[in-house]
Design a protein around this motif. Sequence first.
Motif, PDB file in Angstrom:
ATOM      1  N   GLN A 179       4.017  47.301   3.344  1.00  8.17           N
ATOM      2  CA  GLN A 179       4.412  48.780   3.897  1.00  8.17           C
ATOM      3  C   GLN A 179       5.002  48.667   5.451  1.00  8.17           C
ATOM      4  OE1 GLN A 179       1.249  48.222   2.600  1.00  8.17           O
ATOM      5  NE2 GLN A 179       1.639  49.096   0.489  1.00  8.17           N
ATOM      6  N   ARG A 181       6.529  45.874   6.234  1.00  6.88           N
ATOM      7  CA  ARG A 181       7.769  45.085   6.477  1.00  6.88           C
ATOM      8  C   ARG A 181       8.846  45.852   5.944  1.00  6.88           C
ATOM      9  NH1 ARG A 181       4.198  41.224   4.200  1.00  6.88           N
ATOM     10  NH2 ARG A 181       4.730  41.615   1.954  1.00  6.88           N
ATOM     11  N   THR A 182       8.454  46.866   4.941  1.00  6.72           N
ATOM     12  CA  THR A 182       9.443  48.017   4.695  1.00  6.72           C
ATOM     13  C   THR A 182       9.955  48.641   5.670  1.00  6.72           C
ATOM     14  OG1 THR A 182       8.722  47.980   2.333  1.00  6.72           O
ATOM     15  CG2 THR A 182      10.058  49.738   2.920  1.00  6.72           C
ATOM     16  N   LEU A 183       9.001  49.067   6.370  1.00  6.79           N
ATOM     17  CA  LEU A 183       9.214  50.124   7.607  1.00  6.79           C
ATOM     18  C   LEU A 183      10.197  49.404   8.439  1.00  6.79           C
ATOM     19  CD1 LEU A 183       8.984  52.525   9.256  1.00  6.79           C
ATOM     20  CD2 LEU A 183       6.829  51.604  10.167  1.00  6.79           C
ATOM     21  N   LEU A 185      12.364  46.754   8.259  1.00  2.00           N
ATOM     22  CA  LEU A 185      13.601  46.423   7.621  1.00  2.00           C
ATOM     23  C   LEU A 185      14.484  47.596   7.411  1.00  2.00           C
ATOM     24  CD1 LEU A 185      12.844  43.816   5.067  1.00  2.00           C
ATOM     25  CD2 LEU A 185      13.756  43.387   7.168  1.00  2.00           C
ATOM     26  N   ASP A 186      13.579  48.934   7.116  1.00  2.00           N
ATOM     27  CA  ASP A 186      14.376  49.968   6.837  1.00  2.00           C
ATOM     28  C   ASP A 186      14.906  50.740   8.177  1.00  2.00           C
ATOM     29  OD1 ASP A 186      14.149  50.086   4.300  1.00  2.00           O
ATOM     30  OD2 ASP A 186      12.432  51.671   4.241  1.00  2.00           O
ATOM     31  N   THR A 187      13.765  50.654   9.238  1.00  2.11           N
ATOM     32  CA  THR A 187      14.316  51.125  10.687  1.00  2.11           C
ATOM     33  C   THR A 187      15.477  50.296  11.148  1.00  2.11           C
ATOM     34  OG1 THR A 187      12.013  51.663  11.045  1.00  2.11           O
ATOM     35  CG2 THR A 187      13.565  51.486  12.937  1.00  2.11           C
ATOM     36  N   ARG A 189      17.716  48.486   9.497  1.00  2.52           N
ATOM     37  CA  ARG A 189      18.771  48.862   8.576  1.00  2.52           C
ATOM     38  C   ARG A 189      19.490  50.305   9.242  1.00  2.52           C
ATOM     39  NH1 ARG A 189      16.857  46.168   3.513  1.00  2.52           N
ATOM     40  NH2 ARG A 189      15.141  48.213   3.310  1.00  2.52           N
ATOM     41  N   GLY A 190      18.623  51.217   9.263  1.00  5.80           N
ATOM     42  CA  GLY A 190      19.076  52.419   9.709  1.00  5.80           C
ATOM     43  C   GLY A 190      19.606  52.483  11.062  1.00  5.80           C
ATOM     44  N   THR A 195      21.483  44.171   7.581  1.00  2.00           N
ATOM     45  CA  THR A 195      21.624  44.389   6.021  1.00  2.00           C
ATOM     46  C   THR A 195      20.832  43.498   5.462  1.00  2.00           C
ATOM     47  OG1 THR A 195      23.479  43.053   5.568  1.00  2.00           O
ATOM     48  CG2 THR A 195      24.040  45.357   6.306  1.00  2.00           C
ATOM     49  N   GLU A 198      16.208  42.767  -1.102  1.00  2.00           N
ATOM     50  CA  GLU A 198      14.505  42.610  -1.261  1.00  2.00           C
ATOM     51  C   GLU A 198      14.328  41.262  -0.599  1.00  2.00           C
ATOM     52  OE1 GLU A 198      11.204  41.813  -4.527  1.00  2.00           O
ATOM     53  OE2 GLU A 198      13.196  42.363  -5.276  1.00  2.00           O
TER      54      GLU A 198
END
Length: 312
Positions: A179, A181-183, A185-187, A189-190, A195, A198
């Motif tokens: 969770q 790591r996802t946060l 990378l998403d932040t 990226r956003g 870019t 997975e």
Amino acid sequence: MISFRQHAVSIAAIFLALAVGLVLGAQALSGGLLSSLRSDHAQLQQRADGLAETNGRLADQLNASDAFLARSGGRILGGVLTDRSVLMFTTPDADTGDVDAVTRALTAAGAVITGKIALTDSFIDSGQGDRLRTAVTNMIPAGAQLSTAAVDQGSLAGDLLGVALLTDPAGGAQRSTPQERTLILDTLRGGGFLTAGEVQPAQAAVLVTGEGARAAENNQGSIVARFAGGLRGRAAGVVLAGRPGAAAEPGPIAVVRTDAQLAATVSTVDDTDREIGRLTTALALGEQLAGGTGRYGVGPKATAFTVAAVPH
């Protein structure tokens, strides 16, 4: 007494004699000069033809060497990175062909590629430093603490991504949850900083850069170099690899090689435009994982053409 008319005629006669002399002299000189110029041109053309022939022969030999190394890569690299996991990073100027070839070399060495992350222009732009630092300091995984020495944007971002995406060299434990790591990378990226598809944690990282043509713009060369150093502080091994231009100041490889601390921890390869550099990148990572560091290639401050030997 000489009249004005006689004086004018005398002057005209002198100028006429000079003109006739110049014409006759020019005709005499032009023949010899033209002959000399023709001879010089012929010699220069002969030299140019000889150099072109030599250059063509060397290019053929280099291409043949590349082809041989590409076919022999599996045999040269076999076992160097067996059971090792590697995360790939690229800068905006990295050549796609170089990235693909380095990836093939790592795979041929036995490595498992756990993901590819492409840094954007914003990530390596000093003008975006405050925005990147704010994002980084707000996403530290629970229980982790960023290095107090990481204050510039490159080091700070490398430290965070190292904590989140690279396993602990001491015991191989993951230092972030899926969770977290996802946060992260998403932040990023956003925010337009990177870019990525997975991504899974890895033991080591390879950062592929380009020629360093824009390294002086917004301090890009230094940011890339210090990002590699930030990753290395959290990884079992990191290699920064690029083309020859990146090894010239103020390119990222040059920055690493001229900084004593970075040079002692991050391995560099400056000829990924050739097959030998791609294979060397995999060998250098194997050397890193075995506790060594090197500066390889043909650019300034390189200490060897390639890695001499790596324990399998």
